[in-house]
Design an enzyme around this catalytic site. Sequence first.
Site, PDB file in Angstrom:
ATOM      1  N   GLU A 104       1.058  -1.193   0.024  1.00 39.73           N
ATOM      2  CA  GLU A 104       0.121   0.151   0.192  1.00 39.73           C
ATOM      3  C   GLU A 104       0.668   1.391  -0.098  1.00 39.73           C
ATOM      4  O   GLU A 104       1.565   1.591   1.080  1.00 39.73           O
ATOM      5  CB  GLU A 104      -0.887  -0.008   1.232  1.00 39.73           C
ATOM      6  CG  GLU A 104      -1.661  -1.185   1.439  1.00 39.73           C
ATOM      7  CD  GLU A 104      -2.869  -1.299   0.386  1.00 39.73           C
ATOM      8  OE1 GLU A 104      -3.228  -0.165  -0.313  1.00 39.73           O
ATOM      9  OE2 GLU A 104      -3.468  -2.232   0.131  1.00 39.73           O
TER      10      GLU A 104
ATOM     11  N   CYS B   9      -2.038   9.133   2.858  1.00 37.80           N
ATOM     12  CA  CYS B   9      -1.690   8.505   1.627  1.00 37.80           C
ATOM     13  C   CYS B   9      -2.627   9.030   0.462  1.00 37.80           C
ATOM     14  O   CYS B   9      -2.424   9.427  -0.692  1.00 37.80           O
ATOM     15  CB  CYS B   9      -1.665   7.057   1.576  1.00 37.80           C
ATOM     16  SG  CYS B   9      -2.941   6.290   2.246  1.00 37.80           S
TER      17      CYS B   9
HETATM   18  P1  NAD Z   1       8.625   4.542   4.228  1.00 33.14           P
HETATM   19  O1  NAD Z   1       8.579   3.791   3.087  1.00 33.14           O
HETATM   20  O2  NAD Z   1       9.694   5.556   4.232  1.00 33.14           O
HETATM   21  O3  NAD Z   1       8.645   3.755   5.450  1.00 33.14           O
HETATM   22  C1  NAD Z   1       7.705   2.797   5.869  1.00 33.14           C
HETATM   23  C2  NAD Z   1       8.115   1.660   6.867  1.00 33.14           C
HETATM   24  O4  NAD Z   1       8.945   1.086   6.034  1.00 33.14           O
HETATM   25  C3  NAD Z   1       8.652   2.197   7.808  1.00 33.14           C
HETATM   26  O5  NAD Z   1       8.345   1.382   9.254  1.00 33.14           O
HETATM   27  C4  NAD Z   1      10.249   2.339   7.577  1.00 33.14           C
HETATM   28  O6  NAD Z   1      11.074   2.104   8.835  1.00 33.14           O
HETATM   29  C5  NAD Z   1      10.130   0.891   6.566  1.00 33.14           C
HETATM   30  N1  NAD Z   1      11.440   1.017   5.836  1.00 33.14           N
HETATM   31  C6  NAD Z   1      11.957   1.593   5.263  1.00 33.14           C
HETATM   32  N2  NAD Z   1      12.955   1.439   4.238  1.00 33.14           N
HETATM   33  C7  NAD Z   1      12.821   0.061   4.335  1.00 33.14           C
HETATM   34  C8  NAD Z   1      13.344  -1.180   3.951  1.00 33.14           C
HETATM   35  N3  NAD Z   1      14.361  -1.052   3.022  1.00 33.14           N
HETATM   36  N4  NAD Z   1      13.166  -2.587   4.289  1.00 33.14           N
HETATM   37  C9  NAD Z   1      12.185  -2.529   5.067  1.00 33.14           C
HETATM   38  N5  NAD Z   1      11.336  -1.482   5.747  1.00 33.14           N
HETATM   39  C10 NAD Z   1      11.742  -0.276   5.285  1.00 33.14           C
HETATM   40  O7  NAD Z   1       7.363   5.473   4.334  1.00 33.14           O
HETATM   41  P2  NAD Z   1       7.056   6.695   5.285  1.00 33.14           P
HETATM   42  O8  NAD Z   1       7.648   7.889   4.850  1.00 33.14           O
HETATM   43  O9  NAD Z   1       7.250   6.145   6.543  1.00 33.14           O
HETATM   44  O10 NAD Z   1       5.409   6.700   5.226  1.00 33.14           O
HETATM   45  C11 NAD Z   1       4.796   7.616   4.245  1.00 33.14           C
HETATM   46  C12 NAD Z   1       4.625   6.980   2.989  1.00 33.14           C
HETATM   47  O11 NAD Z   1       3.634   5.854   3.087  1.00 33.14           O
HETATM   48  C13 NAD Z   1       3.720   7.912   1.960  1.00 33.14           C
HETATM   49  O12 NAD Z   1       4.255   7.598   0.544  1.00 33.14           O
HETATM   50  C14 NAD Z   1       2.485   7.626   2.105  1.00 33.14           C
HETATM   51  O13 NAD Z   1       1.586   7.714   0.715  1.00 33.14           O
HETATM   52  C15 NAD Z   1       2.415   6.077   2.148  1.00 33.14           C
HETATM   53  N6  NAD Z   1       1.230   5.608   2.825  1.00 33.14           N
HETATM   54  C16 NAD Z   1       0.632   4.775   1.955  1.00 33.14           C
HETATM   55  C17 NAD Z   1      -0.636   4.301   2.435  1.00 33.14           C
HETATM   56  C18 NAD Z   1      -1.531   3.382   1.935  1.00 33.14           C
HETATM   57  O14 NAD Z   1      -2.393   2.755   2.307  1.00 33.14           O
HETATM   58  N7  NAD Z   1      -1.294   3.294   0.332  1.00 33.14           N
HETATM   59  C19 NAD Z   1      -1.064   4.535   3.880  1.00 33.14           C
HETATM   60  C20 NAD Z   1      -0.061   5.288   4.678  1.00 33.14           C
HETATM   61  C21 NAD Z   1       1.052   5.715   4.175  1.00 33.14           C
END
Ligand code: NAD
Length: 535
Positions: free
Chosen positions: A272, A306
Amino acid sequence: MSINETSAATGAAVNADLTRPAFVTDALLRDLVSRVQAGGERAPWRLTEVYTGKLLVELPQSTPADIERAFAEARAAQQEWAAWPVKKRLDVFKRAHTLLLDNAQNIADLIQVESGKNRRMAIEETCDPPMVIGHYLKRAAKLLAPKKHAGPVPLVSSSTEVRVPKGVVGIIAPWNFPFATGLSDAIPALIAGNGIVLKPDNKTALSPLYGISLLEQAGLPKGLFQVVCGEGPDVGPTLIDNANYVMFTGSTATGRVIGERAGKNLVAACLELGGKNPMIVLDDVDVEEWVAGTLFGVFGNTGQICMHIERIYLPDSRYDELKAAFVKATEALAIGATYDFGPQLGSLISVDHRERVQAHVEDAVAKGATVVTGGHPLPDKGPAFFAPTILEGVTTEMTCGVIETFGPVVALHRYRTIDEAIALANDTDYGLNASVWSTDYARADAVAARIDSGNVNINDALATAYASKGTPSGGVKTSGVGARHGDQGLLKYTDVKNVATLKKQVMGARPGQDYDEYVDGMLKGLKFMRRLGIR
Ligand code: NAD
């Protein structure tokens, strides 16, 4: 400096007198972080209060060995849990529904201290897991019950579709809705008989940890729902390599990394991801309704949703009127760092994120965009506050014209024909959410049908689609793979076992039968069964 150090350093002077909610005691925080599966070999993460930058608690960080232990413990507990009748599992969630709602204010306290969002949004967030529970309490028993299907030969054969849990699901959650994404995606997985290993974002691990403690009070077996903490690249590989299914919510960039690793392991993943969500306003819109819905759709959660709207397409014939009404309402928004329901807008998650949002605005302005209102930080409100911002003249040459900003920033665009508006709305790699406004539902439906998006809200920005728990919700294009909610939001956490029974050996030629005669009879039989509606 890390995000941690930056917000701690710059936040010290601002909101120094702010008293954190009474529920958030040091003893509670120590108890919550003791639930993280971490042996203490790694230096802890300094988890800070966003409004002040003050240290809340040191969050233990998990090593690969800790993560493997988390999976082993979850797997042991899952074996027993999966053997419970579905009704007994659902009874846990009936009690959890009540407990989560009874503790909504406490949960909101934790969400607010760790994320800096305004309280109105925090309390809305607490409602998501109970809503998911409410839906699956009605639906899960039917979805998980074995389903009998006809076999290839009537009367003597049958096949049963049996749903078995995947095993232990690895969930990786973001910081923007830490409680909702930490718990709500786990709930259908647990109901289906799985164990969970959750990796929340370091910044926002407290509210999911508290939520899990409430699930355990409701009767969830201890050990079944594990939490590991750490930076994504440190924790991700071991977590994915041990998981039987991966549920990820976060950015599109990270989603690609996670999907690739899960794919190599031949383990399914639901991703997501981000959006650059458009809104198309038709020329018959009711201005008051539209402004109210759009304020939330753009600035809700300080633009860190998001599905929030980052691009608005207004009809040329009403552009000036609609723009004026929206700008006036935006400039009247109450912004502040308080733990009561006053502010309509809270902080961004961190100083680093505020700088990213600001960089998007500065890049747009440098390339010719105009700031209609906002466009700057609000340091007197707190270290990571940013003014609600409306831009004009944004193009696809600018970062914020194509990449998700994820802050309180929106671009207004003028369109002359509906075809033009739809083409502009679809001119993006993302496809998470869209919004269409009109007092004529048939017109709105016709536009919705032409937008490439996993969700389209008519006369709302985002909440109606997201809160409709019976309908699957996910992204298309680079916004995701798979969906949450609806039947597939639970069934994705199961494998199908096809148990087929044959009561008599009737398939194939009888001993000594001429094979031409057998084939002729079989083909005629297939035609006959088709006519009877059996096959
Ligand atoms: P992010 O991708 O930086 O991090 C999300 C999670 O992934 C965190 O827990 C982070 O520590 C982890 N992560 C980061 N790199 C990783 C890796 N290499 N391996 C495993 N885990 C890793 O995103 P963010 O900045 O925390 O969140 C914001 C983003 O999330 C925005 O793009 C938003 O649109 C999206 N989002 C999407 C939805 C949806 O339902 N589509 C809902 C909420 C947020």
